[in-house]
Design an enzyme around this catalytic site. Structure first.
Site, mmCIF file in Angstrom:
data_model
loop_
_atom_site.group_PDB
_atom_site.id
_atom_site.type_symbol
_atom_site.label_atom_id
_atom_site.label_comp_id
_atom_site.label_asym_id
_atom_site.label_seq_id
_atom_site.Cartn_x
_atom_site.Cartn_y
_atom_site.Cartn_z
ATOM 1 N N GLY A 22 -63.205 39.022 -78.367
ATOM 2 C CA GLY A 22 -61.960 38.329 -78.043
ATOM 3 C C GLY A 22 -61.621 38.310 -76.563
ATOM 4 N N ASP A 55 -48.585 40.141 -69.039
ATOM 5 C CA ASP A 55 -49.391 39.124 -69.716
ATOM 6 C C ASP A 55 -48.550 37.862 -69.892
ATOM 7 O OD1 ASP A 55 -52.113 39.324 -71.762
ATOM 8 O OD2 ASP A 55 -50.735 37.635 -72.007
ATOM 9 N N ILE A 56 -49.153 36.717 -69.610
ATOM 10 C CA ILE A 56 -48.418 35.442 -69.664
ATOM 11 C C ILE A 56 -48.051 35.066 -71.106
ATOM 12 C CG2 ILE A 56 -50.359 33.809 -69.837
ATOM 13 C CD1 ILE A 56 -49.012 32.289 -67.449
ATOM 14 N N HIS A 114 -60.291 44.039 -67.849
ATOM 15 C CA HIS A 114 -58.857 44.318 -67.875
ATOM 16 C C HIS A 114 -58.528 45.170 -69.083
ATOM 17 C CE1 HIS A 114 -59.641 40.491 -69.925
ATOM 18 N NE2 HIS A 114 -58.667 40.822 -70.766
#
Ligand code: 5GP
Ligand code: ZN
Length: 108
Positions: free
Chosen positions: A93, A30-31, A100
């Site tokens: 959210g 995750d970035i 994913h």
């Protein structure tokens, strides 16, 4: 889906820190990690969210769950434990409209 961010990652058009992959799924960092280890596991096929899956996606959903262990093993979390999260829709959210599964661990 031409302009879907995670489809682009699956097609390697956008770089991502890939930690595990097979022909139908890819897992990448995750970035904006919310835990010491935070990876996303996605099907390469575009499905918008869990509520957009149909009975035609049964095998894919089963494989998604089974591959959690492969990804956890790849990032060293299988023995230690971790959280799995799937966000769905606006109030759930979900920011990226491509199914994913979050894998979060490493001690928070
Ligand atoms: P959601 O909120 O949809 O459940 O989770 C989407 C996740 O994707 C967020 O945790 C966000 O940090 C991550 N993300 C968004 N854009 C990118 C990107 O371009 N690359 C990577 N690796 N992660 C991203
Ligand atoms: Zn997509």
């Amino acid at each position: 889906m031409d302009d879907c961010l995670f489809c682009k990652i699956a097609r390697k058009e956008i770089p991502a820190g890939i930690v595990w992959e097979d022909d139908a799924f890819v897992a990448f960092k995750d970035i904006h990690p919310k835990a010491r280890v935070h990876v996303l596991l996605i099907p390469k096929e575009h499905v918008e969210s869990i509520v957009h899956a149909t009975s035609a996606d049964s095998a894919m959903l089963g494989q998604l769950m089974l591959h959690v262990a492969d990804v956890a093993h790849a990032v060293g979390l299988q023995e230690r434990g971790f959280k799995t999260v799937i966000n769905t829709g606006k109030e759930g959210g979900q920011e990226v409209p491509h199914l994913h599964l979050h894998i979060l661990g490493g001690g928070q």
